[in-house]
Design a protein around this motif. Structure first.
Motif, short mmCIF file in Angstrom:
data_model
loop_
_atom_site.label_atom_id
_atom_site.label_comp_id
_atom_site.label_asym_id
_atom_site.label_seq_id
_atom_site.Cartn_x
_atom_site.Cartn_y
_atom_site.Cartn_z
N ALA A 279 -12.44 12.21 -7.63
CA ALA A 279 -11.78 13.47 -7.29
C ALA A 279 -10.51 13.58 -8.13
CB ALA A 279 -11.42 13.52 -5.80
N ALA A 280 -9.96 14.79 -8.20
CA ALA A 280 -8.74 14.99 -8.99
C ALA A 280 -8.00 16.23 -8.51
CB ALA A 280 -9.06 15.11 -10.47
N TRP A 281 -6.68 16.16 -8.61
CA TRP A 281 -5.81 17.31 -8.39
C TRP A 281 -5.21 17.71 -9.73
CZ3 TRP A 281 -5.38 20.01 -4.02
CH2 TRP A 281 -5.72 19.39 -2.80
N GLY A 282 -5.11 19.02 -9.98
CA GLY A 282 -4.42 19.53 -11.16
C GLY A 282 -3.12 20.20 -10.74
N TRP A 283 -2.08 20.08 -11.57
CA TRP A 283 -0.78 20.65 -11.25
C TRP A 283 -0.76 22.14 -11.56
CZ3 TRP A 283 1.35 16.92 -8.63
CH2 TRP A 283 1.10 15.58 -8.98
N ASP A 284 0.32 22.82 -11.20
CA ASP A 284 0.40 24.24 -11.51
C ASP A 284 0.61 24.44 -13.01
OD1 ASP A 284 3.13 23.99 -12.09
OD2 ASP A 284 3.81 24.94 -10.25
N ALA A 285 0.55 25.70 -13.45
CA ALA A 285 0.54 26.00 -14.89
C ALA A 285 1.77 25.45 -15.60
CB ALA A 285 0.43 27.51 -15.10
N GLU A 286 2.93 25.57 -15.00
CA GLU A 286 4.15 25.08 -15.64
C GLU A 286 4.11 23.58 -15.82
OE1 GLU A 286 8.98 24.74 -14.87
OE2 GLU A 286 7.75 25.95 -13.53
N ASP A 287 3.69 22.86 -14.78
CA ASP A 287 3.71 21.41 -14.85
C ASP A 287 2.61 20.84 -15.73
OD1 ASP A 287 5.96 21.06 -13.22
OD2 ASP A 287 4.76 21.28 -11.40
N ARG A 288 1.60 21.63 -16.03
CA ARG A 288 0.56 21.16 -16.95
C ARG A 288 1.04 21.15 -18.39
NH1 ARG A 288 -2.84 24.41 -13.65
NH2 ARG A 288 -2.98 26.06 -15.23
N ARG A 289 2.07 21.92 -18.72
CA ARG A 289 2.44 22.07 -20.12
C ARG A 289 3.87 21.66 -20.45
NH1 ARG A 289 2.50 27.58 -18.19
NH2 ARG A 289 4.63 28.43 -18.25
N ASN A 290 4.71 21.37 -19.45
CA ASN A 290 6.12 21.15 -19.75
C ASN A 290 6.38 19.74 -20.29
OD1 ASN A 290 6.17 19.43 -17.53
ND2 ASN A 290 7.03 20.95 -16.15
N GLU A 291 7.65 19.41 -20.49
CA GLU A 291 8.02 18.14 -21.11
C GLU A 291 8.31 17.04 -20.10
OE1 GLU A 291 7.83 17.20 -24.26
OE2 GLU A 291 6.86 19.12 -24.59
N TRP A 292 7.82 17.18 -18.89
CA TRP A 292 7.85 16.09 -17.91
C TRP A 292 6.51 15.35 -17.98
CZ3 TRP A 292 11.85 14.23 -15.18
CH2 TRP A 292 12.99 15.02 -15.07
N TRP A 293 6.58 14.04 -18.23
CA TRP A 293 5.38 13.25 -18.49
C TRP A 293 5.09 12.34 -17.29
CZ3 TRP A 293 2.72 12.98 -23.41
CH2 TRP A 293 3.14 13.97 -24.30
N PRO A 294 4.03 12.64 -16.51
CA PRO A 294 3.68 11.80 -15.35
C PRO A 294 3.35 10.37 -15.77
CG PRO A 294 2.54 13.92 -15.27
CD PRO A 294 3.14 13.80 -16.63
N GLN A 295 3.80 9.41 -14.96
CA GLN A 295 3.62 8.00 -15.31
C GLN A 295 3.16 7.14 -14.13
OE1 GLN A 295 4.38 6.67 -18.65
NE2 GLN A 295 4.15 8.87 -18.95
N GLY A 296 3.92 7.13 -13.04
CA GLY A 296 3.65 6.21 -11.94
C GLY A 296 3.05 6.91 -10.74
N VAL A 297 2.41 6.13 -9.87
CA VAL A 297 1.83 6.70 -8.64
C VAL A 297 1.84 5.66 -7.53
CG1 VAL A 297 -0.56 6.06 -9.26
CG2 VAL A 297 -0.15 7.95 -7.67
N SER A 298 2.08 6.15 -6.32
CA SER A 298 1.96 5.36 -5.11
C SER A 298 1.64 6.34 -3.99
CB SER A 298 3.25 4.59 -4.82
OG SER A 298 3.07 3.62 -3.82
N THR A 299 1.20 5.83 -2.85
CA THR A 299 0.81 6.72 -1.76
C THR A 299 1.31 6.17 -0.43
OG1 THR A 299 -1.30 5.65 -1.17
CG2 THR A 299 -1.34 7.21 -3.03
N THR A 300 1.08 6.96 0.62
CA THR A 300 1.45 6.52 1.96
C THR A 300 0.63 5.30 2.40
OG1 THR A 300 0.05 8.36 2.72
CG2 THR A 300 2.41 8.65 2.89
N VAL A 301 -0.50 5.04 1.75
CA VAL A 301 -1.23 3.80 2.03
C VAL A 301 -0.37 2.60 1.65
CG1 VAL A 301 -3.27 2.43 1.41
CG2 VAL A 301 -3.49 4.90 1.77
N ASP A 302 0.27 2.66 0.49
CA ASP A 302 1.21 1.61 0.11
C ASP A 302 2.40 1.57 1.06
OD1 ASP A 302 -0.23 0.86 -2.15
OD2 ASP A 302 0.90 2.16 -3.50
N ALA A 303 2.90 2.74 1.42
CA ALA A 303 4.11 2.82 2.23
C ALA A 303 3.96 2.05 3.54
CB ALA A 303 4.46 4.28 2.50
#
Length: 354
Positions: free
Chosen positions: A56-80
């Motif tokens: 499965a996958a989630w896509g970000w909104d139009a601005e976040d798909r193209r801007n200069e912020w580069w996604p890197q790390g991930v964690s979830t409430t399962v970790d929390a």
């Protein structure tokens, strides 16, 4: 080698955080942030066509798909909740947090760097919001302000109420969710327009005994089975590609040691990692790492037994292009990873190998 790598916690900046919040806004907590998600992600089927292990996958909104912020790390409430401490404000919700760094973001006086930010995404509704990561500082005039945190943010671990964000050669920076600040209207200009900021409360500075190179904290994950923070190095050419474990206490912080409560030594170091690793997670005793092959070729999953990390096996085209950090969700049997390249940015759930 094992005990030669360590991490040392700096004194807490909590008094500065309290003073910053009192001057600039309020500290209403995680529940208030999750009730104030202002953007919307969408479910995407394209990543399934680009990665053989994509569930499965989630896509970000139009601005976040193209801007200069580069996604890197991930964690979830399962970790929390993995170590037994449930952060106040979760209330059974499925939330992912994604760390990103800014290359150059347009500003009123030209390009500017805004450091790192955290994105909180509700995995059931797709609603999300960005939170700027800041460091509280006392200025020359005696007033407590804040400044961006200039880290690559290559990994993030949510453990209890703590968020640990990778800072490469510096180790990691750590923030507490009780410190989330909702800025007043007059203060948003001090934070590049962000409504929410999260001040870092402590730093965890990586170090090594004489004769050993310091670990580069390129990415992070939580291993609930060994109650440890798993840290890996990105490296190509002659650079090292080590994977190390640091024990965690029940509160989610590095556990310290008998001789020094602020110093935590690695409990294990694996010297035989994979070139170009972008993320690592431990799945039922098997290490999974991501590797990326540029902006147009699918990424790989590479696996090996934790106790014998020499016979790495590669699953090609397992993920879309640009996979990064990994986070394991045992109940769902899914590995989460963000992808980084503009117009090809998703938060992806992968089926593990084996």
């Amino acid at each position: 080698m094992t005990a030669a790598l360590h991490v040392r916690r700096t004194p807490s900046r909590e008094p500065l955080v309290v003073e910053l919040a009192a001057r600039t806004g309020t500290r209403p907590g995680l529940a208030a942030l999750l009730a104030d998600l202002d953007r919307r992600a969408h479910r995407s089927v394209l990543p399934r066509l680009l990665g053989r292990r994509v569930a499965a996958a989630w896509g970000w909104d139009a601005e976040d798909r193209r801007n200069e912020w580069w996604p890197q790390g991930v964690s979830t409430t399962v970790d929390a909740t993995g170590l037994g401490t449930v952060p106040e404000g979760i209330a059974g919700r499925r939330v992912a947090v994604v760390s990103s760094y800014a290359k150059a973001v347009p500003g009123p006086d030209g390009p500017m760097k805004q450091g790192a930010r955290l994105t909180f995404l509700d995995l059931d509704t797709g609603a999300y919001r960005h939170v700027l990561l800041v460091k509280p500082v006392r200025r020359d005039d005696g007033i407590v302000g804040h400044e961006p945190v200039p880290v690559h943010a290559g990994g993030v671990v949510w453990s209890g109420s703590w968020l640990h964000v990778a800072a490469t050669g510096k180790g990691c920076v750590s923030a507490h969710l009780d410190d989330l600040v909702h800025l007043g209207d007059g203060e948003r200009g001090t934070a590049f327009g962000y409504r929410w900021v999260l001040p870092t409360r402590v730093d965890h500075r990586g170090g090594a005994d004489e004769g050993t190179d310091k670990l580069r904290w390129s990415f992070l994950s939580l291993d609930v089975g060994t109650r440890s923070l798993v840290v890996g190095e990105y490296g190509r050419g002659e650079k090292s590609t080590r994977i190390a474990r640091f024990p965690l206490a029940d509160d989610g912080l590095p556990a310290g040691s008998a001789e020094d409560a602020a110093l935590t030594r690695a409990s294990e170091v694996i010297d035989t990692g994979v070139k170009g690793m972008q993320g690592v997670a431990s799945v039922d005793g098997r290490l999974h790492v991501t590797t990326s092959h540029g902006g147009w070729l699918p990424g790989s999953l590479v696996t090996a037994r934790s106790h014998d990390a020499r016979g790495w096996r590669r699953t090609v085209a397992a993920a879309p292009m640009g996979p990064e950090d990994l986070s394991w969700s045992p109940a769902e049997r899914l590995l989460w990873t963000p992808t980084e390249h503009p117009h090809r940015r998703w938060l992806v759930a992968l089926r593990p190998v084996g």
